[in-house]
Every structure is written in structure tokens, then in C-alpha cells.
Design an enzyme around this catalytic site. Structure first.
Site, mmCIF file in Angstrom:
data_model
loop_
_atom_site.group_PDB
_atom_site.id
_atom_site.type_symbol
_atom_site.label_atom_id
_atom_site.label_comp_id
_atom_site.label_asym_id
_atom_site.label_seq_id
_atom_site.Cartn_x
_atom_site.Cartn_y
_atom_site.Cartn_z
ATOM 1 N N GLU A 6 0.842 -1.211 0.000
ATOM 2 C CA GLU A 6 0.000 0.000 0.000
ATOM 3 C C GLU A 6 0.873 1.256 0.000
ATOM 4 O OE1 GLU A 6 -2.250 -1.534 3.413
ATOM 5 O OE2 GLU A 6 -4.066 -1.122 2.251
ATOM 6 N N GLU B 40 -3.651 -9.446 3.794
ATOM 7 C CA GLU B 40 -4.498 -9.130 4.945
ATOM 8 C C GLU B 40 -5.627 -10.129 5.129
ATOM 9 O OE1 GLU B 40 -3.232 -6.951 2.874
ATOM 10 O OE2 GLU B 40 -2.682 -5.098 3.890
#
Ligand code: 3HC
Ligand code: NAI
Length: 699
Positions: free
Chosen positions: A112, A132
């Protein structure tokens, strides 16, 4: 005791090289994006923007990778500002262009971070991903908003909902990474920054790209994910977050944050992160400081189910193997089966044909233990018979070179007694693999009274090479896993005799999260195995123990489960299972013989009794020091017994119920059967002190 702080002192370094401002993450081993790194990044971007000499900013990582993502040890604690989304918005909003260099891995928050930069280059061998979902979360720092802006929607959904690791070449093809760079991460950072200045590497703010996610693609993904078992919340919420990527970035990020925080509060998230950490925590053993002995060759004795699997696993790890069987025919068959396993690896794309040929050349199958005189490690996997095993260890003592590690794959036998057959008990250790040994990840390392610390360290180092999860166990009947299994398996039989059907018990536990219920597992493994164990243990069975004869009656008919076409279930069609009416009749007959009037069980009661039995014996295993910590038991069940990962292992799950509630349950059940249901001392202590199994992992 278990938390090893990632170095916090020096989390990030800022420097300039002419017009290039360099930010190096330096929070090794994984450059996790903890509070200090986040603050450092925010400050560094501001500082370099304020420096007139700097025209472009490049971010890279020191050590093995750009970043493994958010610091998962901060989860569940009060968040410390600045939050990662704000830091990444700060990077994306930088007036000066920012380029990120991906080397090693960029996972989760690490990717990210790269997505919030204005361009990305990758070094050969790098992998990116948003794992995640495997931790019960969704990418919560813009991943669900920025990835679909850069790559096709279906690819973004697939990457986010699978959490898979994407090789850098594929990332370039997808448009996630601009191109492959070369040199060290620092060199690549300077080069990429200069390419930005020259205009060769175009830059843009990902958040400014506008997209319209196709509803049909989103719905197809939702439908597919809803069918998955166990049905966890995270994958579907990932799709909901991705659906918001059609909104302006600030609004999309808000939606992502809300969904992320909902998942952060879920018990599944806690269980999945415990499972991730368990795999790593089990490596921290009392013998960690000992120097492992070299393992450059191995001998495997016995070429049956286990020996073949163990030899395959050793070869896959690049360790040459000499396999010993009773006669040349057995040796030849074992050789063929190992080669077949390696071929299977090539078919599944796990091994190249070239490596397969190399590994086959590292294998010899012989008769006679003399061939093992020079090997570094021996793993014995012959019949489960003390006399046969002690005979072999006596011979090994005579034949093997000094310092060779002598391992036994026994499932239940006393490793101290096996060690005592040699003049070198310090070199003897239990190496309990699970079937199929070249696939199952668990290895119980059974440390006997006299096993030397460096022999334990050698077993762990070898397991590491074999990509196994090694868990340290003390000596007892069945070690950690089979001992606990033997105990809770009984409660399934008790419920069966008392009125629940085997079909209901299996289904209730499958709905709870197990891939297969205990009776279906019995049919798959072969009912004869348990039958033999029960016969072996019959002479020492306590008189007060309730004994259920149903399984014995089924075996007496010659029905051993799948391999004979019938057991509890019928397997006429190998893909389906229907209850075997004759097995049902046996159950009825046994109930009548015992004078039991059947009662009904709810699915919840089945799960409660089964799990309480499992937790009770697990607590005793920790109490007796057979497992050093609760997490060791959790890892055994997660990696060897198909325990549902989101429940984190039996003792992590026990904390969800709470020690006091468990004590109360056991005391209630004990009214029916005070011999089977006894409150473990450790559980009572935890209930009284208000502590949890998680607290014991920290001590
Ligand atoms: N945070 C904190 N500690 C971490 C960590 C993380 N994200 N990732 C790994 N560690 C720790 C490990 O627990 C281990 O600790 P130990 O030395 O005390 O046992 C140590 O770092 C080294 O880890 P490994 O043994 O796994 O090292 P490898 O080099 O084999 O693998 C890795 C490195 C590929 C980065 C692997 O550790 C990994 O896959 N980590 C998790 C990646 C991940 O899931 N990231 C997502 C986090 S959630 C997130 O980013 C949320 C965001 O969207 C907001
Ligand atoms: P198996 O019966 O499939 O294989 C045993 C092999 O040992 C046979 O091929 C036999 O020919 C060979 N053998 C016997 N005596 C020998 C000798 N003196 N020299 C050389 N070879 C000899 O048995 P399996 O299932 O592979 O089990 C082996 C060991 O592993 C046992 O101790 C068992 O308890 C343990 N184990 C078994 C597991 C399983 O799921 N089958 C799981 C974990 C451990």
C-alpha cells in the site's frame, strides 16, 4: 518472553543525493510499519518537500525487503498516531514526485505504501501482495482503493481476496509495477528518481485515477466467495471495500477504513493472527542457543507409508537419502514410490524437471543398516513395535558414525526406552512426521530425558530446511498431538452411544469449522489403526473408563472405512458418503446392550463437549510441561490436525470461552462421568487468577 521487538531505535534514514531525496526504511527484519516508521515517513516527506535542492523522492528498504506491512503486534492495542492511511495520503499528496523501489517483498501495508507513491519499480525476485485477508482483515491503508485503479478489476479482486504472493514479473505485466530495475535497492532508488526527473519514468497520483467497478464482476466474486467454507467475513468485506473504489478516493478510503475496523474487532482476526504468529513462536525453544550439527545426508529406515513420505520430504529439501528396507523387493518398491512423489511435484509445478532428476540421483534404496555408517541423521520409520525398534537402535549404535543424530518416527512409543537401547542416548530424538510426510507441515520434535541440546537444535534446523513447522514436545504416550486426540476422540464415541448419530456429530463439527468430522476422518485414515491401538492399550485401560465398543464391532466385520468401501459410511461412490445402515444397526445394538435410552444432542452441545474435551487434555499437556507453552499445542493442531485456522488452535479458542466458563462446563459434565471429566489443575488456576492461556505464552 515471545515478543521480539523489531529494532525500533533506527527505523528510517533520510539522506539526499543531489536532487534526489532518499528515504530508507530500516526497521528490520521485515521493515514493519510501526508507529516510529509511520511518523518518520510523514516527517521525511515533509522535510524533503521543504528542501529546495530536492526535486524527487525515492523510498526503498534496507535489509531483505521493502516492507512486510503493518506491525501486526500493534493490532488490538490503542492505535498510535499517525495512522498508516494518513501517512500514505501524505505520500500521495507530496508536491514532489515519489517513487518506490520494491525488493524482497512488499506485502500488505508495504505494498500500500508503494501504491501511494507516484511510480514503482521492482527488483528481480521481488514479490508483492495484500495478504491481509489471510489474517482476517482487508487492506486498510488504501489497498482496496488504489489497486483497482491500477490494474484490471478481476485481477485486483483475485489478488486481494486470495492474499496470494504475486511475482514481480506478473506485477509488471499487470501494470502494478512500472518496470524491473537492477542493482542494490539504494542504487535502484537513485536511478528510478533520475528517470523520473528525465521524464523516462512517468508519474501520477493513483488516487486521482477514476474508475467505475463493474457490478457484474463484483457480484460474481461475491457469489463465488459466499460458497467457500468456512465462511469467513473478511473475503466478502474485501469485495465491499473494492466496490467503493468507484467513489472519489477520500470517500472510498473512508468506506475501506470502516470495513477494516469492523474486521479488526472480529475473533477470526485474532485467531488468524495467532496462527500466523504460532508458526514463528514455536521456533523459540530452550535449545535455541545450541549450534546445530551439519545435516548433509540422511538415512531413512523403512519404506512404508511414512518412510517414503519422509524420504521425499528430505529430497525436496535437497538432502541426499539412503533408504533401508527389509529386502531388495521392498527397497525397489519404496524407490519407485519416492520417484512417483517427486514426479507429482513436477506435475503440480512445485519442482522443475531438472531438479527432479537431481533429487532422484540423490536417492539410494538398499538393504542392510551398514549403508548408514556415514550419514548425519537417521530417521527410523519401521513397524510400531518396541522390540523391532530397540533392535534397530542397538544396531545403529554399533554402525553409525559418532555424532550422528538418531531419530525415530514412532507415534506412541517411549523415546527414552528407545534411546536406552544405545550407548549414546544424547543423540537420540523423536522426529514425529505426519502422513503424508512430504505434504503435512507439522513435525513434532520429541525431546527425551537425555537428548542433547544441539541434537534438538539440529532437528529444528533440519525442519526449517524442509519448510516444516517443528514443535518441541516432551515424552508421553502420543506426545502432544496424538495424546490429546486420543482423549477427545473418546467423547465423540460417548455422544454416539448416548444418542447422537455419527452423521450429526460429523456435520456439527464440520459446520463449526473442521474439514471433516471424527467418524469421517476415521474412515479415511482406516479404522484398523485405532483398533490396533485400542487392543494394545486394553491391558492398561482403567476400570472406571467408559468403553464404547461400536468401532470394534465395525472393524470385526472387516470394514475399515474408505479402503474397504465401507466403515461408518458407504463409499460406493467414492465422492459421496452415505451412512452405512449396518453401522447404524451396530450403534443401535450397542445402545441396547448397554441399556442406554438415547437422548438428543443439539449441534452446539456436540461442539461444546468435543472442544471442552480437547481443551482439557491440552491444558494437562501444558501443565505437565510436555508442551512448553499453550502456543505449542495450538501449532500442533493447526499444522498437523486440520484445526480451523481462524479459531487459532485449541488453547487460543479456549481463551474465547474463558477458563472460568470451561471449569463450570467440566464440573457440569462430571456429574455424568467423573472419571472422564476432570478439571485440569492449570485450568482451575487460570480461572481463579483471571488469567488466560495467552498470558502463559508471554511468560
Ligand atoms: N508485523 C510485525 N512483525 C512481523 C510482521 C509484521 N507484519 N511480519 C513478520 N513479523 C515478524 C515475525 O513474527 C518474526 O518474528 P520473530 O523473529 O520474533 O519470530 C520476524 O518478523 C521475521 O518474520 P519471518 O520469520 O516470517 O521472516 P521471513 O523473512 O521468513 O518472511 C515476510 C518475511 C514474508 C514479511 C513474512 O514475515 C510475512 O509474510 N509477514 C506478514 C505479512 C503480512 O501479512 N502483512 C500484512 C500485515 S497487515 C497490514 O499490513 C494491514 C494494512 O493493510 C493496514
Ligand atoms: P508401514 O507398515 O507402512 O511401513 C513400515 C515399513 O518398514 C515396511 O515397509 C517394512 O517393510 C519396513 N520395515 C520393517 N522392519 C524393517 C527393518 N528391520 N528394516 C528395514 N525396514 C523395515 O508403517 P508406517 O505407517 O509407515 O509407520 C512407520 C512408523 O511411523 C511407525 O512407527 C508408525 O507408528 C509411525 N507413524 C505412522 C503414521 C501414519 O500415519 N501411518 C504417522 C506418524 C508416525
Amino acid at each position: 518472553m515471545m515478543d521480539h521487538p523489531v529494532t525500533e531505535q533506527k527505523s528510517l534514514r533520510v539522506e539526499t543525493d543531489g536532487e534526489v531525496g532518499l528515504i530508507a526504511l530500516d526497521n528490520q527484519p521485515v521493515n514493519a510499519l510501526g508507529q516510529a516508521v509511520r511518523q518518520g515517513l510523514l516527517d521525511a516527506v515533509a522535510e524533503l518537500n521543504a528542501n529546495d535542492a530536492v526535486k524527487v523522492i525515492a523510498i526503498y528498504g534496507e535489509g531483505k525487503m521493502l516492507s512486510g506491512g503493518a506491525d501486526i503486534r500493534e493490532f488490538g492495542k490503542t492505535p498510535q498516531p499517525p495512522g498508516l492511511p494518513d501517512v500514505l495520503n501524505g505520500i500521495e499528496g507530496s508536491a514532489k514526485p515519489v517513487v518506490a523501489v520494491i525488493h524482497g517483498v512488499a506485502f500488505g501495508g508495504g505494498l500500500e505504501l508503494a501504491l501511494s507513491a507516484h511510480a514503482r519499480v521492482g527488483l528481480p525476485g521481488a514479490r508483492v501482495g495484500l495478504p491481509e485477508v489471510t489474517l482476517g482483515l482487508l487492506p486498510g491503508a488504501g489497498g482496496t482503493q488504489r489497486l483497482p485503479r491500477l490494474i484490471p478489476l478481476d485481477s485486483a479482486i483475485e489478488i486481494i481476496t486470495s492474499g496470494r504472493h504475486v511475482p514481480v514479473a506478473e506485477a509488471v505485466e499487470l501494470g502494478l509495477v512500472d518496470w524491473l530495475a537492477e542493482g542494490t535497492p539504494r542504487e535502484a532508488a537513485i536511478k528510478a528518481a533520475r528517470d523520473v526527473l528525465s521524464g523516462a519514468l512517468p508519474t501520477r497520483r493513483t488516487g486521482e485515477i477514476s474508475i467505475k467497478p463493474d457490478e457484474a464482476v463484483l457480484n460474481a466474486a461475491r457469489e463465488k466467495l459466499a460458497k467457500k467454507r468456512p465462511a469467513l467475513a473478511a473475503p466478502l468485506k474485501c469485495v465491499d471495500a473494492i466496490a467503493a473504489s468507484g467513489l472519489p478516493i477520500a470517500e472510498g478510503l473512508k468506506a475501506e477504513r470502516r470495513l477494516f475496523l469492523e474486521l479488526m474487532d472480529s475473533p477470526d482476526r485474532q485467531g488468524l493472527i495467532h496462527a500466523f504468529q504460532a508458526e514463528r513462536m514455536v521456533k523459540h525453544i530452550p535449545e535455541s542457543a545450541a549450534q546445530p550439527r551439519p545435516v548433509e545426508s540422511a538415512g531413512v529406515i523403512g519404506g512404508g507409508t511414512m518412510g517414503v513420505g519422509i524420504a521425499t520430504a528430505l529430497l525436496q529439501a535437497g538432502i541426499p537419502v539412503t533408504l533401508i528396507e527389509m529386502d531388495p523387493n521392498h527397497a525397489k518398491t519404496a524407490h519407485e514410490r519416492i520417484v512417483k512423489n517427486l514426479d507429482g511435484g513436477v506435475k503440480r509445478g512445485k519442482m522443475s524437471a531438472e531438479t527432479r532428476d537431481q533429487r532422484v540421483a540423490m536417492l539410494t534404496a538398499e538393504t542392510g543398516l551398514e549403508h548408514l555408517s556415514q550419514v548425519d541423521v537417521v530417521i527410523e520409520a519401521v513397524f510400531e513395535d518396541m522390540k523391532v525398534k530397540t533392535g534397530i537402535f542397538r544396531d545403529l549404535d554399533r554402525i553409525c558414525k559418532p555424532g550422528a543424530v538418531l531419530g525415530t518416527n514412532t507415534s506412541y512409543l517411549d523415546v527414552n526406552e528407545i534411546a536406552a537401547a544405545t550407548s549414546r542416548p544424547q543423540d537420540v530424538i523423536g522426529l514425529h512426521f505426519f502422513s503424508p510426510a512430504h505434504i503435512m507441515r507439522l513435525l513434532e520434535v520429541v525431546v527425551a530425558d537425555k537428548t542433547a541440546p544441539d541434537v534438538v537444535a539440529t532437528a529444528f534446523a533440519m525442519a526449517g530446511k524442509m519448510k516444516k513447522v517443528a514443535v518441541r514436545s516432551g515424552v508421553c504416550d502420543g506426545f502432544i498431538g496424538n495424546r490429546i486426540l486420543a482423549h477427545y476422540r473418546m467423547v465423540a464415541d460417548y455422544m454416539l452411544l448416548d444418542g447422537a448419530s455419527f452423521e450429526q456429530i460429523d456435520r456439527a463439527l464440520e459446520d463449526f469449522g473442521f474439514a471433516m468430522g471424527p467418524f469421517a476422518v476415521g474412515d479415511l485414515a482406516g479404522l484398523d489403526i485405532g483398533w490396533a491401538t485400542r487392543k494394545r492399550k486394553a491391558p492398561t485401560r482403567p476400570a472406571e473408563e467408559r468403553y464404547v465398543r461400536i468401532a470394534d464391532r465395525i472393524c470385526e466385520q472387516g470394514w475399515f472405512g474408505r479402503k474397504t468401501g465401507r466403515g461408518y459410511y458407504l463409499y460406493d461412490d467414492p465422492k459421496s458418503r452415505t451412512p452405512n445402515p449396518d453401522a447404524v444397526a451396530i450403534v443401535d445394538a450397542e445402545r441396547a446392550a448397554e441399556g442406554i435410552s438415547s437422548r438428543t444432542f443439539s449441534d452446539d452441545e456436540i461442539v461444546a463437549r468435543y472442544m471442552t474435551a480437547m481443551i482439557s487434555e491440552a491444558a494437562r499437556v501444558v501443565e505437565e510441561g510436555i508442551a512448553h507453552r499453550p502456543v505449542d499445542v495450538d501449532a500442533v493442531f493447526l499444522f498437523g490436525y486440520g484445526f480451523p485456522r481462524h479459531l487459532g488452535g485449541p488453547l487460543n479458542y479456549a481463551d474465547r470461552i474463558g477458563a472460568a466458563a470451561l471449569v463450570e462446563r467440566i464440573e457440569g459434565y462430571a456429574k455424568e462421568d467423573p472419571h472422564y471429566w476432570q478439571v485440569p489443575k492449570l485450568l482451575r488456576e487460570l480461572a481463579q487468577s483471571g488469567r488466560s492461556f495467552a498470558d502463559l505464552n508471554k511468560e
